[in-house]
Design a protein around this motif. Structure first.
Motif, PDB file in Angstrom:
ATOM      1  N   THR A 126       0.815  -1.217   0.000  1.00  0.00           N
ATOM      2  CA  THR A 126       0.000   0.000   0.000  1.00  0.00           C
ATOM      3  C   THR A 126       0.846   1.265   0.000  1.00  0.00           C
ATOM      4  OG1 THR A 126      -0.161   0.147   2.422  1.00  0.00           O
ATOM      5  CG2 THR A 126      -1.798  -1.224   1.277  1.00  0.00           C
ATOM      6  N   MET A 127       2.166   1.117   0.041  1.00  0.00           N
ATOM      7  CA  MET A 127       3.031   2.302   0.029  1.00  0.00           C
ATOM      8  C   MET A 127       3.120   2.888  -1.378  1.00  0.00           C
ATOM      9  SD  MET A 127       6.200   1.458   2.606  1.00  0.00           S
ATOM     10  CE  MET A 127       6.893   3.101   2.360  1.00  0.00           C
ATOM     11  N   GLY A 128       3.148   4.204  -1.470  1.00  0.00           N
ATOM     12  CA  GLY A 128       3.335   4.864  -2.748  1.00  0.00           C
ATOM     13  C   GLY A 128       4.766   4.683  -3.234  1.00  0.00           C
ATOM     14  N   LYS A 129       4.960   4.775  -4.539  1.00  0.00           N
ATOM     15  CA  LYS A 129       6.299   4.587  -5.105  1.00  0.00           C
ATOM     16  C   LYS A 129       7.304   5.548  -4.482  1.00  0.00           C
ATOM     17  CE  LYS A 129       8.865   4.561  -9.466  1.00  0.00           C
ATOM     18  NZ  LYS A 129       8.786   4.716 -10.946  1.00  0.00           N
ATOM     19  N   ASP A 130       6.886   6.786  -4.238  1.00  0.00           N
ATOM     20  CA  ASP A 130       7.789   7.790  -3.683  1.00  0.00           C
ATOM     21  C   ASP A 130       7.576   8.041  -2.194  1.00  0.00           C
ATOM     22  OD1 ASP A 130       9.068   8.301  -6.165  1.00  0.00           O
ATOM     23  OD2 ASP A 130       7.354   9.511  -6.788  1.00  0.00           O
ATOM     24  N   GLN A 131       6.870   7.129  -1.534  1.00  0.00           N
ATOM     25  CA  GLN A 131       6.647   7.281  -0.091  1.00  0.00           C
ATOM     26  C   GLN A 131       7.939   7.011   0.664  1.00  0.00           C
ATOM     27  OE1 GLN A 131       3.125   5.306   1.306  1.00  0.00           O
ATOM     28  NE2 GLN A 131       3.644   5.522   3.467  1.00  0.00           N
ATOM     29  N   LEU A 215      -3.309   6.230  14.122  1.00  0.00           N
ATOM     30  CA  LEU A 215      -2.935   7.041  12.977  1.00  0.00           C
ATOM     31  C   LEU A 215      -3.101   8.520  13.310  1.00  0.00           C
ATOM     32  CD1 LEU A 215      -4.633   5.053  10.059  1.00  0.00           C
ATOM     33  CD2 LEU A 215      -2.194   5.165  10.580  1.00  0.00           C
ATOM     34  N   GLY A 216      -2.273   9.351  12.672  1.00  0.00           N
ATOM     35  CA  GLY A 216      -2.354  10.790  12.889  1.00  0.00           C
ATOM     36  C   GLY A 216      -0.976  11.423  12.778  1.00  0.00           C
ATOM     37  N   GLY A 217      -0.934  12.727  12.806  1.00  0.00           N
ATOM     38  CA  GLY A 217       0.350  13.412  12.744  1.00  0.00           C
ATOM     39  C   GLY A 217       0.917  13.430  11.339  1.00  0.00           C
ATOM     40  N   GLY A 218       2.170  13.829  11.227  1.00  0.00           N
ATOM     41  CA  GLY A 218       2.826  13.957   9.930  1.00  0.00           C
ATOM     42  C   GLY A 218       4.037  13.067   9.813  1.00  0.00           C
ATOM     43  N   ASN A 219       5.118  13.639   9.226  1.00  0.00           N
ATOM     44  CA  ASN A 219       6.397  12.944   9.072  1.00  0.00           C
ATOM     45  C   ASN A 219       6.332  11.741   8.133  1.00  0.00           C
ATOM     46  OD1 ASN A 219       7.994  14.544  11.152  1.00  0.00           O
ATOM     47  ND2 ASN A 219       6.288  13.786  12.400  1.00  0.00           N
ATOM     48  N   VAL A 220       5.393  11.784   7.200  1.00  0.00           N
ATOM     49  CA  VAL A 220       5.301  10.815   6.106  1.00  0.00           C
ATOM     50  C   VAL A 220       4.963  11.601   4.845  1.00  0.00           C
ATOM     51  CG1 VAL A 220       3.976   8.916   5.116  1.00  0.00           C
ATOM     52  CG2 VAL A 220       4.613   8.831   7.502  1.00  0.00           C
ATOM     53  N   ASP A 224      -0.808   7.630   0.327  1.00  0.00           N
ATOM     54  CA  ASP A 224      -2.196   7.804  -0.066  1.00  0.00           C
ATOM     55  C   ASP A 224      -2.950   8.414   1.118  1.00  0.00           C
ATOM     56  OD1 ASP A 224      -4.845   7.641  -0.776  1.00  0.00           O
ATOM     57  OD2 ASP A 224      -4.838   5.502  -1.246  1.00  0.00           O
ATOM     58  N   PRO A 225      -3.410   9.673   1.014  1.00  0.00           N
ATOM     59  CA  PRO A 225      -4.092  10.316   2.151  1.00  0.00           C
ATOM     60  C   PRO A 225      -5.331   9.566   2.618  1.00  0.00           C
ATOM     61  CG  PRO A 225      -3.551  11.921   0.428  1.00  0.00           C
ATOM     62  CD  PRO A 225      -3.306  10.556  -0.145  1.00  0.00           C
ATOM     63  N   ALA A 226      -5.952   8.807   1.726  1.00  0.00           N
ATOM     64  CA  ALA A 226      -7.174   8.092   2.099  1.00  0.00           C
ATOM     65  C   ALA A 226      -6.920   7.034   3.160  1.00  0.00           C
ATOM     66  CB  ALA A 226      -7.802   7.454   0.862  1.00  0.00           C
TER      67      ALA A 226
END
Length: 288
Positions: A126-131, A215-220, A224-226
């Motif tokens: 589920t990770m994005g290519k550029d995650q 889940l929550g916060g940033g640093n990623v 996929d925001p969904a």
């Protein structure tokens, strides 16, 4: 009645504790790394598709799982993670690790002798290519720099936790561990009990504890925001190890599965944590 129930629970706890102590040598750890190859693992490196192991970043050498950068001209924030295939909820994960050699060219200063164990993480696919990092709870592994620099810290890419009844949104929290300088081996253990409790241990010493991973916060980035539902409690997820620009070696990666022993949703949980296959719990509880 309330007094009687309290007394019964106290007696039961003492019995279970005594049984745990007696059975500690019978814990059946599963070796996630077989010492020969990376079978059973998936690799995700930022900027590359799933299982494109750029530069043979993750490899096996001399019976150890290692992270190497000898084929990198520039790290370019190519953060990587190697995921053990599967989904886990109640368990202990342990690694024996050490940092060696020099950092990859143009690796960030904060990433010097820096790696981590990611628990309750999103699935690799589920990770994005550029995650850059999986949304997860990171048990940060740090090597010493001849100053106070603890290991088995907490970092929270895309997550938050609760400590002492308060929601913690700070990205990293230091543990109370010792500093481990040089190339010495360190054993890191993490006790993960669904969405209730997580504890960190460094060389057998408990150094950090918190509750309600969510889940929550940033640093990623690049995700996929969904998938990021703020406040959603994390009671299961992936396990992965990091590549953050400094060579690191793992001579052991093992798991003690507590599913059915410590999971209140398990069929036999109230029968002194008997496993679903009717065998005794590896964590030391007794059969009814």
């Amino acid at each position: 009645m309330k007094t009687w129930i309290t007394a019964l629970l106290t007696i039961s706890s003492l019995l279970c504790f005594g049984q745990k102590k007696a059975n500690v040598d019978k814990e059946e750890w599963k070796q996630l790394f077989n010492g020969k190859n990376l079978d059973g693992w998936d690799i995700k490196i930022r900027g590359y598709e799933l299982n494109d192991n750029f530069g043979q970043t993750f490899r096996v050498e001399d019976g150890k799982m290692v992270v190497r950068y000898d084929q990198y001209d520039d790290f370019k924030q190519k953060y990587g993670h190697i995921f053990y295939k599967g989904d886990f909820s109640y368990y202990k994960i342990a690694v024996e690790y050490r940092f060696v050699g020099e950092q990859a060219p143009k690796g960030e200063g904060w990433a010097w002798r820096n790696s981590g164990i990611m628990v309750h993480g999103q699935p690799a696919e589920t990770m994005g290519k550029d995650q850059d990092f999986p949304a997860s709870i990171e048990v940060q592994l740090l090597g010493g720099n001849d100053k106070k620099r603890t290991t088995c810290n907490l970092c929270t890419p895309g997550t938050n936790v609760v400590m002492n009844g308060k929601l913690i949104t700070q990205h990293c929290i230091n543990s109370t561990s010792q500093t481990y300088n040089g190339d010495q081996w360190v054993r890191a253990e993490v006790l993960v009990l669904g969405d209730s409790l997580i504890q960190h241990f460094a060389n057998g010493e408990k150094v950090l504890e918190y509750n309600k991973p969510q889940l929550g916060g940033g640093n990623v980035s690049g995700h996929d925001p969904a998938l990021m539902i703020a406040g959603k409690l994390l009671d299961h997820g992936s396990i992965s190890l990091q590549s953050e620009s400094h060579p690191v070696e793992f001579r052991k990666v093992e798991l003690l599965n507590l599913k059915g022993c410590m999971d209140p949703k398990a069929k036999n949980y109230k029968s002194y944590y008997v496993k679903e296959d009717n065998s005794t719990c590896d964590y030391g509880k007794r059969k009814k």
